[in-house]
Scaffold this motif. Structure first.
Motif, short mmCIF file in Angstrom:
data_model
loop_
_atom_site.label_atom_id
_atom_site.label_comp_id
_atom_site.label_asym_id
_atom_site.label_seq_id
_atom_site.Cartn_x
_atom_site.Cartn_y
_atom_site.Cartn_z
N ARG A 45 -32.81 -21.23 -82.12
CA ARG A 45 -32.89 -22.67 -81.86
C ARG A 45 -34.08 -23.21 -82.64
O ARG A 45 -35.16 -22.61 -82.62
N VAL A 46 -33.88 -24.35 -83.30
CA VAL A 46 -34.94 -24.95 -84.11
C VAL A 46 -35.18 -26.36 -83.58
O VAL A 46 -34.24 -27.12 -83.37
N TYR A 47 -36.45 -26.69 -83.38
CA TYR A 47 -36.85 -27.99 -82.85
C TYR A 47 -37.74 -28.68 -83.88
O TYR A 47 -38.58 -28.05 -84.50
N GLU A 48 -37.53 -29.99 -84.03
CA GLU A 48 -38.31 -30.74 -85.02
C GLU A 48 -39.81 -30.69 -84.73
O GLU A 48 -40.62 -30.70 -85.64
N ASN A 49 -40.18 -30.67 -83.44
CA ASN A 49 -41.59 -30.53 -83.07
C ASN A 49 -41.67 -29.93 -81.67
O ASN A 49 -40.66 -29.76 -81.01
N GLU A 50 -42.88 -29.65 -81.23
CA GLU A 50 -43.06 -28.96 -79.95
C GLU A 50 -42.75 -29.83 -78.73
O GLU A 50 -42.58 -29.32 -77.64
N LYS A 51 -42.65 -31.14 -78.91
CA LYS A 51 -42.35 -32.03 -77.79
C LYS A 51 -40.86 -32.32 -77.63
O LYS A 51 -40.44 -32.82 -76.61
N THR A 52 -40.07 -32.00 -78.64
CA THR A 52 -38.64 -32.25 -78.61
C THR A 52 -37.95 -31.27 -77.67
O THR A 52 -38.20 -30.07 -77.73
N LYS A 53 -37.09 -31.78 -76.81
CA LYS A 53 -36.37 -30.93 -75.85
C LYS A 53 -35.05 -30.41 -76.41
O LYS A 53 -34.56 -29.38 -75.99
N LEU A 54 -34.44 -31.14 -77.36
CA LEU A 54 -33.15 -30.73 -77.93
C LEU A 54 -33.34 -30.15 -79.31
O LEU A 54 -34.06 -30.71 -80.13
N ASN A 55 -32.69 -29.01 -79.54
CA ASN A 55 -32.79 -28.41 -80.86
C ASN A 55 -31.97 -29.19 -81.87
O ASN A 55 -30.97 -29.81 -81.54
N CYS A 56 -32.41 -29.16 -83.13
CA CYS A 56 -31.74 -29.92 -84.18
C CYS A 56 -30.64 -29.12 -84.87
O CYS A 56 -29.80 -29.69 -85.56
N ASN A 57 -30.63 -27.80 -84.71
CA ASN A 57 -29.58 -27.01 -85.35
C ASN A 57 -28.40 -26.82 -84.41
O ASN A 57 -28.52 -26.98 -83.20
#
Length: 168
Positions: free
Chosen positions: A76-88
């Motif tokens: 799972r990849v997240y745009e930043n550490e505060k984002t709850k939903l992964n972007c991939n």
């Protein structure tokens, strides 16, 4: 006769689909030293090119982006550490020699592993971000050799990540 053939074909398709491993719980990765070091959350702390891309939906990754590798081989990849939903989308990963492979649908995206310790991961990507090919910048084939694209083709994108401790 055509309806019967259609129904038989449909039933065969459904049975084939259900017999596949789509609904099977994934197996844990082998307990090797490399996987033991890799499992967990990693924060991007440095990159020689920003923003970089993690295919196929994480188009502009920056510092503080998060890569999370679980024991079942899911990435799972997240745009930043505060984002709850992964972007991939749903991606699996595995290590093959000195390559970390992220796999989505039927395509693999390799990263060369330059360094992997229990708290440091340095990977190299040869992927030129798609945003460099968009917009008014690309008018001729010569434009495909812009400074950014040339830099990536010559050096790759080297991404440094630090393992995150005590994250839940």
């Amino acid at each position: 006769m055509k309806k019967t053939t259609f129904y038989i074909s449909f039933i065969v398709f459904i049975l084939t689909f259900l017999s596949c491993n789509y609904f099977k719980k994934p197996e844990k990765l082998p307990k090797t030293e490399q996987y033991e070091k890799l499992i967990g959350k990693w924060k991007v702390t440095h990159s020689n090119f920003l923003p970089f891309e993690h295919p196929s939906f994480c188009e502009k990754m920056e510092l503080n982006s998060i890569f999370e590798f679980d024991e079942y081989g899911i990435l799972r990849v997240y745009e930043n550490e505060k984002t709850k939903l992964n972007c991939n989308d749903y991606q699996k990963f595995w290590i093959d020699g000195n390559e970390l492979i992220a796999f989505e649908y039927d395509v693999g995206f390799p990263y060369e592993i330059l360094k992997l310790t229990s708290d440091s991961l340095i990977i190299k990507s040869e992927i030129v971000p798609a945003y460099l090919f968009k917009g008014e910048n690309i008018k001729t084939v010569k434009d495909l050799e812009g400074d950014d694209i040339k830099f990536i083709r010559e050096n790759g994108i080297i991404i440094t990540l630090k393992k995150q401790k005590n994250v839940g």
